[in-house]
Design an enzyme around this catalytic site. Structure first.
Site, mmCIF file in Angstrom:
data_model
loop_
_atom_site.group_PDB
_atom_site.id
_atom_site.type_symbol
_atom_site.label_atom_id
_atom_site.label_comp_id
_atom_site.label_asym_id
_atom_site.label_seq_id
_atom_site.Cartn_x
_atom_site.Cartn_y
_atom_site.Cartn_z
ATOM 1 N N SER A 72 0.850 -1.183 0.000
ATOM 2 C CA SER A 72 0.000 0.000 0.000
ATOM 3 C C SER A 72 0.887 1.235 0.000
ATOM 4 C CB SER A 72 -0.931 -0.031 1.215
ATOM 5 O OG SER A 72 -1.764 1.113 1.225
ATOM 6 N N SER A 73 0.457 2.270 0.696
ATOM 7 C CA SER A 73 1.205 3.534 0.706
ATOM 8 C C SER A 73 0.780 4.333 1.934
ATOM 9 C CB SER A 73 0.856 4.309 -0.563
ATOM 10 O OG SER A 73 1.207 5.665 -0.409
ATOM 11 N N TYR A 128 -4.813 6.927 -7.019
ATOM 12 C CA TYR A 128 -3.762 6.009 -6.534
ATOM 13 C C TYR A 128 -4.066 5.554 -5.108
ATOM 14 C CZ TYR A 128 0.951 4.741 -4.851
ATOM 15 O OH TYR A 128 2.036 4.116 -4.281
ATOM 16 N N LYS A 166 -4.988 1.831 -3.416
ATOM 17 C CA LYS A 166 -4.190 1.257 -2.329
ATOM 18 C C LYS A 166 -5.093 0.950 -1.119
ATOM 19 C CE LYS A 166 0.095 1.290 -3.975
ATOM 20 N NZ LYS A 166 0.731 0.025 -4.379
#
Ligand SMILES: NC(=O)c1ccc[n+]([C@@H]2O[C@H](COP(=O)([O-])OP(=O)(O)OC[C@H]3O[C@@H](n4cnc5c(N)ncnc54)[C@H](OP(=O)(O)O)[C@@H]3O)[C@@H](O)[C@H]2O)c1
Length: 254
Positions: free
Chosen positions: A145-146, A159, A163
């Protein structure tokens, strides 16, 4: 009887975080199959580096956004597992491959949305579904993920949403695969200086300074900050870690 090495499949292992993951997995005595999308030479260089350490390694081409190609990818993977690793199954799947995308909501096109959807969510979902048939029970899945699912930065809506979807998918994987003793976890890297997003962080000193200011450890991340955590998650030491989001950001925006 000879004990076989565990095998990890790392998508996007030619560069950046995936390369470091592949190298750190090999350091732990795990054999590695890494995929690339375009940079075949980079991928082959990582394979050679791993082989020098005495581990087995191989590389395959894969576009994680091209779902129609997954059938033939699985066939090629089966072939490599037989020929290079003398086995039918692998143990750990690391869904790392990905691209950036920075556009304010007002300017997001359907094409951009679909590209990020396919690479970061739909592709990961259906690749995992297919590869589960080739995974040993007792193995693991690590998704990527982020920090942007926790910290909202304008321009990252698509984005970060993808995620976020993968974070939820990871929990469901953990729940449904418990019966096979397959663990599923997700790492959430902070801002890391790689080629990602055209190298936008690596090439922008002002942005690096901003990241340093909002990070408890006072610097942006580098690829080498990440791979060891993934390698740990693929060991017996992490056998009770399941269904977790692990942020790896040096303490960003705490
Ligand atoms: N860097 C960051 O700040 C950061 C932060 C949080 C999360 N992440 C996530 O970490 C993961 C890796 O990022 P990175 O920084 O290592 O990026 P990177 O340095 O740009 O490397 C991207 C890797 O993914 C592969 N790839 C790109 N598009 C692909 C596609 N459509 N199909 C299959 N493979 C593809 C590339 O293959 P080729 O070499 O063949 O092009 C390369 O191996 C991504 O999921 C990203 O979202 C990165």
């Amino acid at each position: 009887m000879e004990q076989k090495n565990k095998i990890a499949l790392v998508t996007g292992g030619s560069r950046g975080l995936g390369k470091d993951m592949a190298l750190r997995l090999a350091e732990k005595g795990i054999d590695v199959i890494l995929t690339y999308n375009n940079q075949v030479q980079d991928a082959q260089a990582v394979v050679a580096q791993i082989q020098q350490t005495g581990q087995k390694a191989a590389t395959l081409k894969l576009n994680t956004g091209d779902l129609k190609s997954f059938g033939s990818f699985v066939t090629q993977l089966q072939d490599v597992l037989h020929k290079t690793f003398d086995t039918t199954y692998f143990d750990y799947l690391v869904n790392n491959a990905g691209i950036g995308g920075y556009t304010p909501i007002a300017d997001v096109s359907e094409d951009m949305f679909d590209e990020l959807l396919n690479i970061h969510f739909k592709g990961v979902y259906f690749l995992t579904q297919k590869l589960l048939l080739l995974m040993n029970d007792g193995g693991g899945i690590i998704n990527v993920s982020s920090g942007l699912t926790r910290i909202s930065v304008p321009g990252s809506s698509v984005y970060a949403s993808m995620k976020g979807a993968i974070e939820i998918f990871t929990r469901y994987l953990a729940k449904e695969l418990g019966a096979r003793s397959i663990r599923a976890n997700i790492i959430a890297p902070g801002a890391i200086m790689t080629d990602f997003g055209g190298g936008h962080l690596r090439n922008d000193e002002q942005l690096q300074q901003f990241i340093s200011n909002v990070t408890a450890l006072g610097r942006p991340g580098v690829a080498e900050d990440i791979g060891g955590v993934v390698a740990f998650l693929c060991t017996e030491d992490a056998r009770w870690v399941n269904g977790q989001r692990i942020e790896i950001s040096g303490g960003m925006q705490l």
